[in-house]
Write a protein that holds these residues in place. Structure first.
Motif, PDB file in Angstrom:
ATOM      1  N   PRO A 138      36.673  41.206  37.373  1.00 59.90           N
ATOM      2  CA  PRO A 138      36.738  42.763  36.884  1.00 59.90           C
ATOM      3  C   PRO A 138      37.558  43.645  37.633  1.00 59.90           C
ATOM      4  O   PRO A 138      37.929  44.827  37.348  1.00 59.90           O
ATOM      5  N   ASP A 139      37.746  43.212  39.115  1.00 59.18           N
ATOM      6  CA  ASP A 139      38.778  44.264  39.689  1.00 59.18           C
ATOM      7  C   ASP A 139      40.329  43.963  39.374  1.00 59.18           C
ATOM      8  O   ASP A 139      41.075  44.846  39.974  1.00 59.18           O
ATOM      9  N   THR A 140      40.625  42.916  38.646  1.00 61.08           N
ATOM     10  CA  THR A 140      41.983  42.720  38.390  1.00 61.08           C
ATOM     11  C   THR A 140      42.640  43.019  37.086  1.00 61.08           C
ATOM     12  O   THR A 140      43.819  43.133  36.850  1.00 61.08           O
ATOM     13  N   ILE A 141      41.764  43.443  36.469  1.00 58.30           N
ATOM     14  CA  ILE A 141      42.202  43.876  34.821  1.00 58.30           C
ATOM     15  C   ILE A 141      41.104  44.839  34.185  1.00 58.30           C
ATOM     16  O   ILE A 141      40.076  44.689  34.435  1.00 58.30           O
ATOM     17  N   ARG A 142      41.850  45.754  33.509  1.00 60.08           N
ATOM     18  CA  ARG A 142      40.870  46.803  32.642  1.00 60.08           C
ATOM     19  C   ARG A 142      41.351  46.317  31.105  1.00 60.08           C
ATOM     20  O   ARG A 142      42.497  46.395  30.813  1.00 60.08           O
TER      21      ARG A 142
END
Ligand SMILES: [Zn+2]
Length: 175
Positions: A12-16
Motif C-alpha cells: 500500500p506504500d508503493t501504489i495508489r
C-alpha cells in the motif's frame, strides 16, 4: 497502454489506485487489502482520468473508451485493463496478480478512510448485539465512523491476504 506486471511486489506504500464507476465491488476489496483506492459512483470518465493524473493513481477499468484517452495512450496516467465480465472475486485475483499486490492495514471499504483499533464499548451502539458478544477485535473508520470487527467477512479478508502473499512471491508472468 496498460501497465506491465511490476518486477517487485507492491505494498500500500508503493501504489495508489482508482477504479472506474463500474468497479465498486473491486474497489471495496482493494481497500480491504489496505490500498488507497479512489472510487466514486457515476463519475465521468474525464473527471476520473484527471483525478488519476493529479493524484498519481493507477487507473483500473474495463471500459475500452477510457483507454483511448490521450493521457492513457501516452502513459501519463498508468492503467490496468480489466477483462470484461469477470465475476468479482476473479477481478480481485486478476488485479492482485497483475499488480503483485501484498496486503497491508485494512482501510474502510466504504469510504477509503483509515481504521483505528477501538474498545468494544466505543462501538457498542453500532455493532449488532450478537457480534458485540463474540468478536474480540473492533475497528472504526476515522473518516465515516463505520465499525468493523473480526467476523465472517473479516476472516474472508484474512484468507485472501495469504493468497495475495503467495501470488506476489511468484515470478511476474510474461505479458
Ligand atoms: Zn469510512
Amino acid at each position: 497502454m496498460s501497465e506491465q506486471t511490476p518486477s517487485e511486489p507492491n505494498t500500500p506504500d508503493t501504489i495508489r489506485l482508482a477504479c472506474d464507476a463500474m468497479c465498486g465491488g473491486l474497489a471495496r476489496w482493494l481497500r480491504a487489502f489496505g490500498y488507497d483506492t479512489f472510487y466514486k459512483e457515476g463519475i465521468e470518465d474525464r473527471e476520473l482520468v484527471e483525478l488519476a493524473l493529479s493524484e498519481d493513481r493507477l487507473l483500473i477499468s474495463s471500459d475500452d473508451r477510457l483507454f483511448e484517452r490521450r493521457l492513457l495512450t501516452s502513459g501519463q496516467v498508468k492503467s490496468l485493463a480489466l477483462p470484461r465480465s469477470l465475476p468479482l472475486m476473479k477481478q480481485v485475483e486478476y488485479v492482485a496478480r497483475r499488480l503483485r499486490l501484498t496486503a497491508g492495514e485494512t482501510r474502510c471499504a466504504r469510504c477509503n478512510g483509515e481504521l483505528r483499533r477501538v474498545q468494544r464499548e466505543e462501538v457498542g451502539h453500532i455493532v449488532p448485539a450478537r457480534s458485540l458478544i463474540w468478536a474480540t477485535e473492533f475497528y472504526q473508520c476515522a473518516g465515516c465512523g463505520q465499525a468493523y470487527w473480526d467476523g465472517t467477512h473479516w476472516r474472508k479478508i484474512e484468507r485472501w491476504r495469504s493468497r495475495l502473499a503467495d501470488w506476489a512471491k511468484a515470478e511476474p508472468a510474461n505479458q
